[in-house]
Write an enzyme that holds these catalytic residues in place. Structure first.
Site, PDB file in Angstrom:
ATOM      1  N   ASP A  68      63.710  69.902  51.235  1.00  0.00           N
ATOM      2  CA  ASP A  68      62.947  71.153  51.185  1.00  0.00           C
ATOM      3  C   ASP A  68      63.193  71.903  49.887  1.00  0.00           C
ATOM      4  OD1 ASP A  68      61.215  71.686  53.249  1.00  0.00           O
ATOM      5  OD2 ASP A  68      62.755  72.508  54.567  1.00  0.00           O
ATOM      6  N   LYS A 103      59.502  68.918  49.846  1.00  0.00           N
ATOM      7  CA  LYS A 103      58.558  69.607  50.734  1.00  0.00           C
ATOM      8  C   LYS A 103      58.508  71.078  50.352  1.00  0.00           C
ATOM      9  CE  LYS A 103      59.463  70.508  55.281  1.00  0.00           C
ATOM     10  NZ  LYS A 103      59.406  71.987  55.302  1.00  0.00           N
ATOM     11  N   GLU A 135      53.384  72.993  61.586  1.00  0.00           N
ATOM     12  CA  GLU A 135      54.367  73.635  62.470  1.00  0.00           C
ATOM     13  C   GLU A 135      53.748  74.794  63.235  1.00  0.00           C
ATOM     14  OE1 GLU A 135      58.119  74.685  60.663  1.00  0.00           O
ATOM     15  OE2 GLU A 135      58.770  75.786  62.456  1.00  0.00           O
TER      16      GLU A 135
HETATM   17  O1  KIV Z   1      63.504  73.271  57.463  1.00  0.00           O
HETATM   18  C1  KIV Z   1      63.121  72.531  58.390  1.00  0.00           C
HETATM   19  O2  KIV Z   1      63.912  71.976  59.175  1.00  0.00           O
HETATM   20  C2  KIV Z   1      61.689  72.325  58.543  1.00  0.00           C
HETATM   21  C3  KIV Z   1      61.223  71.707  59.815  1.00  0.00           C
HETATM   22  C4  KIV Z   1      61.303  72.707  60.903  1.00  0.00           C
HETATM   23  C5  KIV Z   1      59.887  71.106  59.681  1.00  0.00           C
HETATM   24  O3  KIV Z   1      60.945  72.671  57.677  1.00  0.00           O
END
Ligand code: KIV
Length: 278
Positions: free
Chosen positions: A83, A113, A182
């Site tokens: 992320d 992401k 989500e």
């Molecule tokens: O940070 C995370 O775990 C996420 C998931 C909830 C998709 O973005």
């Protein structure tokens, strides 16, 4: 076999559901990887489940790189997605490319992401042009918790649902290789999944998506905090941990632990040579 952008796309085409779980450390990543999960997400949810923050906003690039590198060391086959934390890509296209590059170079991730639709398409396009695969994230995007006024299901009105569909088409055009959906109604997620050529991975978005993702602490029953409606607890690991920890306390206090079996010995003749007077 290593999961890649291409194998995930093949899974969408063949109808083989994509499995994704979060992981934030070496040991958990190894277990998840060896079980055969297709993709591991080093989510910025680590801010909440690993670092104890109220939401994901305080998570830094350093946090993400540190945890991503640990996960990558424990992973052989899963596709590792890291992320991009809050304010590591919203500020400029330059920041987005630079920080995505750090997650790949220093963290060893296979993809990054980021959250958002039309407003981050320039960033997605630039990151993809730098040969870094991007997974988009639409619907209840946790980095927008203050703008949403809480963690609330998104896309419930016609206007908002249409906007999410438009955003999904835009992030695909910008070059995203997959999208996490989500906290949106299942029928909306199904429409998006049918319209997109790239895989959709749902969390709280019903079973019409091309795959599912869950936070591992939630699905293994490690947390006692509020469990959202969309989470299924597939195991009760917290109970097991509690049993083990309580037994350790009992045996240590009673002197049962450590027994011979868990103790190193020294031959008596060696012991005899030790001059205790010195
Ligand atoms: O940070 C995370 O775990 C996420 C998931 C909830 C998709 O973005």
């Amino acid at each position: 076999m290593k999961n890649t952008v291409s194998t995930l796309l093949e899974q969408k085409l063949s109808g083989d559901k994509i499995t994704m779980l979060t992981a934030y450390d070496y040991t958990t990543a190894r277990i998840i990887d060896e079980c055969g999960v297709n993709a591991i997400l080093v989510g910025d949810s680590l801010g909440m489940v690993m670092l104890g923050y109220e939401n994901t906003l305080p998570v830094t690039m350093e946090d993400m790189i540190h945890h991503t590198a640990a996960v990558v060391r424990g992973t052989k086959n899963a596709f590792v997605v890291a992320d991009m934390p809050f304010m590591s890509y919203q500020t400029s296209v330059y920041d987005a490319v630079l920080n995505a590059g750090r997650l790949i170079k220093e963290g060893g991730a296979n993809a990054v992401k980021l959250e958002g639709g039309a407003e981050v398409c320039e960033q997605i396009n630039a990151i993809v042009s730098a040969s870094v695969p991007v997974v988009a994230h639409l619907g209840l995007t946790p980095q927008s918790v203050n703008a949403f006024g809480g963690f609330k299901v998104q896309g419930k009105s016609a206007d908002k649902a249409k906007k999410i569909i438009e955003d999904a088409l835009k992030i695909q055009d910008a070059g995203a290789c997959a999208v996490v959906l989500e906290g949106i109604p299942a029928k909306l997620a199904q429409i998006i999944t049918d319209r997109l050529a790239i895989p959709t991975i749902g969390i709280g978005a019903g079973n019409g998506c091309d795959g599912q993702v869950l936070v591992y602490q939630d699905m293994l029953g490690l947390t006692t905090d509020h469990i959202p409606k969309f989470v299924k607890q597939f195991a009760h690991v917290r109970k097991e941990m509690e049993n083990g920890i309580k037994e350790y306390i009992r045996e240590t206090k009673s002197g049962e632990f450590p027994s011979e079996e868990h103790t190193y010995s020294i031959p008596d003749e060696v012991l005899a040579q030790i001059d205790l007077e010195e």
